[in-house]
Motif scaffolding. Sequence first.
Motif, PDB file in Angstrom:
ATOM      1  N   GLY A   1       0.786  -1.233   0.000  1.00 16.95           N
ATOM      2  CA  GLY A   1       0.000   0.000   0.000  1.00 16.95           C
ATOM      3  C   GLY A   1       0.813   1.276   0.000  1.00 16.95           C
ATOM      4  O   GLY A   1       0.247   2.361   0.124  1.00 16.95           O
ATOM      5  N   ARG A   2       2.146   1.179  -0.124  1.00 12.71           N
ATOM      6  CA  ARG A   2       2.968   2.388  -0.185  1.00 12.71           C
ATOM      7  C   ARG A   2       2.760   3.053  -1.538  1.00 12.71           C
ATOM      8  O   ARG A   2       2.857   2.399  -2.577  1.00 12.71           O
ATOM      9  CB  ARG A   2       4.439   2.064   0.047  1.00 12.71           C
ATOM     10  CG  ARG A   2       4.714   1.697   1.501  1.00 12.71           C
ATOM     11  CD  ARG A   2       6.155   1.359   1.697  1.00 12.71           C
ATOM     12  NE  ARG A   2       6.390   0.040   1.100  1.00 12.71           N
ATOM     13  CZ  ARG A   2       7.134  -0.908   1.634  1.00 12.71           C
ATOM     14  NH1 ARG A   2       7.763  -0.688   2.763  1.00 12.71           N
ATOM     15  NH2 ARG A   2       7.272  -2.079   1.043  1.00 12.71           N
ATOM     16  N   PRO A   3       2.503   4.370  -1.538  1.00  7.39           N
ATOM     17  CA  PRO A   3       2.136   5.044  -2.780  1.00  7.39           C
ATOM     18  C   PRO A   3       3.332   5.509  -3.619  1.00  7.39           C
ATOM     19  O   PRO A   3       4.437   5.701  -3.124  1.00  7.39           O
ATOM     20  CB  PRO A   3       1.350   6.253  -2.289  1.00  7.39           C
ATOM     21  CG  PRO A   3       1.970   6.582  -0.969  1.00  7.39           C
ATOM     22  CD  PRO A   3       2.350   5.242  -0.373  1.00  7.39           C
ATOM     23  N   LEU A   4       3.031   5.685  -4.882  1.00  8.82           N
ATOM     24  CA  LEU A   4       3.916   6.273  -5.875  1.00  8.82           C
ATOM     25  C   LEU A   4       3.054   7.257  -6.650  1.00  8.82           C
ATOM     26  O   LEU A   4       1.916   6.927  -7.016  1.00  8.82           O
ATOM     27  CB  LEU A   4       4.435   5.188  -6.817  1.00  8.82           C
ATOM     28  CG  LEU A   4       5.104   5.645  -8.104  1.00  8.82           C
ATOM     29  CD1 LEU A   4       6.564   5.973  -7.825  1.00  8.82           C
ATOM     30  CD2 LEU A   4       5.016   4.567  -9.166  1.00  8.82           C
ATOM     31  N   LEU A   5       3.544   8.459  -6.876  1.00  5.28           N
ATOM     32  CA  LEU A   5       2.823   9.422  -7.704  1.00  5.28           C
ATOM     33  C   LEU A   5       3.335   9.290  -9.133  1.00  5.28           C
ATOM     34  O   LEU A   5       4.526   9.454  -9.394  1.00  5.28           O
ATOM     35  CB  LEU A   5       3.030  10.844  -7.179  1.00  5.28           C
ATOM     36  CG  LEU A   5       2.328  11.938  -7.985  1.00  5.28           C
ATOM     37  CD1 LEU A   5       0.818  11.728  -8.005  1.00  5.28           C
ATOM     38  CD2 LEU A   5       2.678  13.310  -7.436  1.00  5.28           C
ATOM     39  N   PHE A   6       2.446   8.971 -10.051  1.00  7.70           N
ATOM     40  CA  PHE A   6       2.799   8.717 -11.447  1.00  7.70           C
ATOM     41  C   PHE A   6       2.185   9.808 -12.307  1.00  7.70           C
ATOM     42  O   PHE A   6       0.964   9.929 -12.385  1.00  7.70           O
ATOM     43  CB  PHE A   6       2.276   7.341 -11.864  1.00  7.70           C
ATOM     44  CG  PHE A   6       2.844   6.825 -13.138  1.00  7.70           C
ATOM     45  CD1 PHE A   6       3.966   6.012 -13.124  1.00  7.70           C
ATOM     46  CD2 PHE A   6       2.265   7.149 -14.352  1.00  7.70           C
ATOM     47  CE1 PHE A   6       4.493   5.520 -14.296  1.00  7.70           C
ATOM     48  CE2 PHE A   6       2.778   6.667 -15.529  1.00  7.70           C
ATOM     49  CZ  PHE A   6       3.902   5.852 -15.514  1.00  7.70           C
ATOM     50  N   LEU A   7       3.034  10.624 -12.925  1.00  3.81           N
ATOM     51  CA  LEU A   7       2.560  11.703 -13.790  1.00  3.81           C
ATOM     52  C   LEU A   7       2.744  11.321 -15.242  1.00  3.81           C
ATOM     53  O   LEU A   7       3.855  10.949 -15.654  1.00  3.81           O
ATOM     54  CB  LEU A   7       3.314  13.003 -13.504  1.00  3.81           C
ATOM     55  CG  LEU A   7       3.221  13.554 -12.084  1.00  3.81           C
ATOM     56  CD1 LEU A   7       3.968  14.886 -11.980  1.00  3.81           C
ATOM     57  CD2 LEU A   7       1.775  13.733 -11.660  1.00  3.81           C
ATOM     58  N   THR A   8       1.661  11.414 -16.013  1.00  5.78           N
ATOM     59  CA  THR A   8       1.703  11.103 -17.432  1.00  5.78           C
ATOM     60  C   THR A   8       1.628  12.404 -18.218  1.00  5.78           C
ATOM     61  O   THR A   8       0.707  13.189 -18.033  1.00  5.78           O
ATOM     62  CB  THR A   8       0.529  10.187 -17.827  1.00  5.78           C
ATOM     63  OG1 THR A   8       0.582   9.002 -17.029  1.00  5.78           O
ATOM     64  CG2 THR A   8       0.577   9.827 -19.302  1.00  5.78           C
ATOM     65  N   GLY A   9       2.622  12.620 -19.083  1.00  2.00           N
ATOM     66  CA  GLY A   9       2.684  13.851 -19.863  1.00  2.00           C
ATOM     67  C   GLY A   9       1.861  13.770 -21.134  1.00  2.00           C
ATOM     68  O   GLY A   9       1.815  12.746 -21.801  1.00  2.00           O
ATOM     69  N   HIS A  10       1.195  14.876 -21.443  1.00  2.00           N
ATOM     70  CA  HIS A  10       0.374  15.005 -22.644  1.00  2.00           C
ATOM     71  C   HIS A  10       0.721  16.331 -23.308  1.00  2.00           C
ATOM     72  O   HIS A  10       0.988  17.311 -22.635  1.00  2.00           O
ATOM     73  CB  HIS A  10      -1.121  15.034 -22.294  1.00  2.00           C
ATOM     74  CG  HIS A  10      -1.559  13.910 -21.412  1.00  2.00           C
ATOM     75  ND1 HIS A  10      -2.049  12.736 -21.901  1.00  2.00           N
ATOM     76  CD2 HIS A  10      -1.591  13.805 -20.057  1.00  2.00           C
ATOM     77  CE1 HIS A  10      -2.375  11.944 -20.898  1.00  2.00           C
ATOM     78  NE2 HIS A  10      -2.104  12.568 -19.768  1.00  2.00           N
TER      79      HIS A  10
END
Length: 110
Positions: free
Chosen positions: A100-109
Amino acid sequence: MRAELHDKQWDQVHGGWLLGPDERRYSRRTTRTKRKDAERLVEEGAPLVLFYWAGQQLDWFDGAEAREQWNDVRGQVVSTEPRPKGDTEWTAGRWEDEDGRPLLFLTGHC
């Protein structure tokens, strides 16, 4: 720490998971996370990944580098479909490891 991820991880992302440099396996949980929630994740120490398919970019940041990178892209993070104006915008998603440890994933557009 900043790390450029490689072809193996690129393929993993398209499968909805990622093995990070921290040896944890993260899986996609949400594809739309509000900016304030994304900011909270980074403030709490979650790693940050920038994924930009058009630029072949897949970069991992954690610790101080994650906070610094977040500050650089924060203004371009949108929670709806990006607007077609030519600039890169990012949508934020929450990924988690098996514990349950989070990762912030940003997807570029663009």
